[in-house]
Design a protein around this motif. Sequence first.
Motif, mmCIF file in Angstrom:
data_model
loop_
_atom_site.group_PDB
_atom_site.id
_atom_site.type_symbol
_atom_site.label_atom_id
_atom_site.label_comp_id
_atom_site.label_asym_id
_atom_site.label_seq_id
_atom_site.Cartn_x
_atom_site.Cartn_y
_atom_site.Cartn_z
ATOM 1 N N GLU A 1 0.943 -1.236 0.058
ATOM 2 C CA GLU A 1 -0.054 0.006 -0.039
ATOM 3 C C GLU A 1 0.812 1.337 -0.203
ATOM 4 O O GLU A 1 0.497 2.180 -0.485
ATOM 5 C CB GLU A 1 -0.908 0.052 1.421
ATOM 6 C CG GLU A 1 -1.873 -1.023 1.207
ATOM 7 C CD GLU A 1 -2.819 -0.999 2.717
ATOM 8 O OE1 GLU A 1 -2.566 -0.223 3.448
ATOM 9 O OE2 GLU A 1 -3.446 -1.850 2.639
ATOM 10 N N GLU B 1 2.037 1.950 -3.653
ATOM 11 C CA GLU B 1 1.185 2.527 -4.486
ATOM 12 C C GLU B 1 0.918 4.052 -4.283
ATOM 13 O O GLU B 1 0.738 4.882 -5.165
ATOM 14 C CB GLU B 1 -0.361 1.746 -4.218
ATOM 15 C CG GLU B 1 -1.369 2.293 -5.154
ATOM 16 C CD GLU B 1 -1.267 2.286 -6.596
ATOM 17 O OE1 GLU B 1 -1.950 2.818 -7.366
ATOM 18 O OE2 GLU B 1 -0.295 1.395 -6.830
ATOM 19 N N ARG C 1 3.476 5.841 -6.099
ATOM 20 C CA ARG C 1 3.444 6.018 -7.557
ATOM 21 C C ARG C 1 2.252 7.036 -7.877
ATOM 22 O O ARG C 1 2.509 7.863 -8.866
ATOM 23 C CB ARG C 1 2.980 4.658 -7.914
ATOM 24 C CG ARG C 1 2.763 4.728 -9.547
ATOM 25 C CD ARG C 1 2.171 3.369 -10.077
ATOM 26 N NE ARG C 1 0.994 3.126 -9.503
ATOM 27 C CZ ARG C 1 -0.041 3.853 -10.073
ATOM 28 N NH1 ARG C 1 0.141 4.597 -11.054
ATOM 29 N NH2 ARG C 1 -1.281 3.617 -9.550
ATOM 30 N N ARG C 2 1.476 7.192 -7.183
ATOM 31 C CA ARG C 2 0.387 8.098 -7.457
ATOM 32 C C ARG C 2 0.746 9.644 -7.501
ATOM 33 O O ARG C 2 0.443 10.498 -8.161
ATOM 34 C CB ARG C 2 -0.929 7.888 -6.627
ATOM 35 C CG ARG C 2 -1.629 6.671 -7.085
ATOM 36 C CD ARG C 2 -2.868 6.476 -6.345
ATOM 37 N NE ARG C 2 -3.945 7.356 -6.319
ATOM 38 C CZ ARG C 2 -5.202 7.450 -5.969
ATOM 39 N NH1 ARG C 2 -5.379 6.831 -4.787
ATOM 40 N NH2 ARG C 2 -5.506 8.737 -6.074
#
Length: 973
Positions: free
Chosen positions: A308, A311, A314-315
């Motif tokens: 988590e 992610e 990356r965003r």
Amino acid sequence: MRLHHLEVAAFGPFTGTVSVDFDQLSEAGLFLLSGATGAGKTSVLDAVCFALYGDVPGDRSVAKRLRSDRAPAEVATRVVLEATLAQRRFRITRSPSWERPKRRGAGTTTQQASVVLMEQVGEEWRTLTTRLDEAGHLVSDLLGMTLTQFVQVAMLPQGRFQAFLRSSAEERKRLLERLFRTERFADVERWLRERRVELRRRSEGLNAGVAEVVSRISETAAVTLPDDWDVHDLGLPAGDGAIATWARALAEEATESQAVTSGAAMEALAAESETLAALDAARAMAEKQRGLRAAAAAESRLVAAAEEQEERVRRVDSAQRAESVAGVSELTDQARREHARAASLAPSDLTVTDARSAVDRISARLAQARALVPVQRRLSEVTRDLASTGTQRDRLLTQTREQARLAEELPQQAEALAADLAAATEAVAAIPALRAQVTAVTEVRRLTQELHDARARHESARAAAMEARTRYLDVRQARLDGIAAELAGALAVGADCPVCGSHEHPHKASPADGAPDAAAEKGAQATYDNASAEEHARDQHVRDLTTRLQLAQEAAGETDEPAGSMAERLASLERTAAREAGLRAELTAAEETRSRSATLRAELETRTAELETTLRHLTDERERLEEQLTDVRGDHPDLDALLTTLERDQRAATTSLERLEAATRAAEALAGAERTLTATAVRAGFDTPRSALAAALAPERVSALNSQIKTYADSLAAARATLDSPGAAEVLATDEPDLPTLATAHRRAADAADAARSAADSAANRAARLDSLQRDLTGALSTWAPVRDELEVAARIASFAEGKSSDNQLQMSLSAYVVAYRLTQVVAAANERLAKMSDQRYALEHSAAKGAGDRRGGLALMVRDDWSGESRDPATLSGGETFVVSLALALGLADVIMNEAGGQMLDTLFVDEGFGSLDADTLDDVLDVLDTLREGGRIIGVVSHVTEMRERIPTQLAVSKGRSGSTLRVCDG
């Protein structure tokens, strides 16, 4: 003190101004002040007192009626006294307050009391003061006596001393206190009583303060007071030191108790500290164990959530790369909106070239029209000048015609005014003679009527005078017929007959019924005198009117014209004469107006010709200017309308050109923005601007993801740092401490320490409180001790001064003792006079014993009769004996008071009434004593209306009363 001269005006019964020359009376030494009852004998003495002290003695002072009721309203009440006081001659002028008529208007106003005190220095009188208070103090200081003392010494009122002789001890004490001013001794008694009360009150207050401190000590030490102590009276234990000893013992006991409880408290506090240290160490170990276990659990949880975290990273990266593309996209959208707005405003039927040509054409025509604006402005000015000049010319023409009319009318008006002025001048010359004649005719008619009435009144007065004369002669004759009976009625038994000289009257004549006496004859004569004076006044009035009538007839002259007609003719002439000044002024004004009118007419004609020339020049200029403007205006009414149209067309053409150019610029900007957006998306790693915008996130979302990323990393690092710290493994391997057991042990030790500390604090507070109270008690006892001692002394002295102490053997108060001493002096001085007046028979005795009803002794008076050897009460004396004893007492009192006043000699004395109760021998003795008072040039005035006194004292000051007020006169021999 010697009186020289007294002058009285509107005072008491004296309505006018009366005077007394005491220097004239001093030649005889002894004079009699005589007069009928109510004539004003006492008022003469009151005037002397008023001049000296500004007041009168006795009840007359309360009445405040010094002004004579029958005095004329305009006469001021005044008393002027010249006297020698302390070898200095003074003149004192006093006036009481009185109601005088107002100087303006009706009614009265209060005239305030006044005084003028003057001293004779050489031949000059110098004013010392005009203040009431200063004059009173100066006279009192010079005489050394108050008004009350002066009346008793200088006036010798016998009636009061008879009352004094027979009065009670209390009444006698009040009079002697007032005369000798012994109030200071009564003030000493009162001060001692008040001092005793004050000290007792202070002592009781201080006793209450000591009792309060003692009660607080008893309460603080939790002990009771000794049984033999009374908190309301602690004087005995305070005096012998028992209270101080008791308080000191209690303070020492409290100090010992404080030392014991303080040691026990220190031991309990040490035990409590040990249990607290053990409890704190156990709590620290338990806290470390909980922290290590929590760190291990957190590390396991964070490792499981690693995907988590990746992610979120990356965003955030994609969103950060899309931020630049989003900014360029917003600029492209803005260019697109601006192009749409500019295209909607631009005209669709014109090109930029056509619009620019239209603007140039309109601007050229506008410049040509603006060049003619000065010509249009000058045309407007010329038009206004033409209108103004025409108006002025018309007004001048009207004024010229008006002046021509006045040139014809003014000569006629001047001639009429000249005729009226001549008539008024003649009337002014005729008025004085006619007015005098009218006044004389009117006076003749009035005086004729007055003379007729005056003659009638004169005849009536003459008849009344004749009748009064007849009546007077009848009464006089009737009195002469019965004069024998009148003389017989005046005869006294044993007296000599004034006709024959015989002292026997066997057959005295008796008056007939209704026979007139001297009063009736005097009344008839007064009636006749009044009637005769009235008749004479009436006759004089008739003569005066006859003379005045003859003078008026001569002034009126011979004329048959009625007085009314003459008055009307006089009024007509006066009206005509009143116009003289006005007519003269009007004639002068008319002539001046005629001259000014001619000058003005010539000026108006010249000015009119000038204006006609100006009008012609302005008309020519207006025609020339209008020709210049007609070619340019075209169809427009004037140049301003043309300018308005051209300016409107220029603004419209300019607006169309600007909008076409703005639409062209917006299209070019939109194309450039779209190219820039595509290039920016490729540089950021996106295929198209649309994919870049899809990866973009809101700023708050990016901030939230960054916060989560940082929190994850920080938590993982903190957990691993805790687990890797030194000694962490040993702490996890140690057994968990028993905290409840350790807390219970500490709580028990703390309770024990609190109890020990509370006991120590209580003991310390009690010791400190008792020490403070002991100091307060010492101060209170120190303050109370001198007050108790002073109270004891004051109580003994006050009791002694009041005559209540056993040490006061006479049982007399201080003031009574002083008064008794003064009474002893008075009795000794009175006995010197009484021995001579009573032929060595009587003497006054002063007794210190209490009389009937007396509360204090020392003021009793007795009269010793040397013929019988017995002492008698003064009430048993006869009227004559009482007068002799009272006079001796008054003279003795006067001697003592004069000595009290510094030995000043009173050269003028008055003895008031009482001589009628003496027999001839006693009266001789009394007069012999009064003769001795004349030694050294002293003047003695005896106030009496007894007939025998008038025979024995030849020099008299007689007071006579009458309807118009009392009068004074000096009779000598």
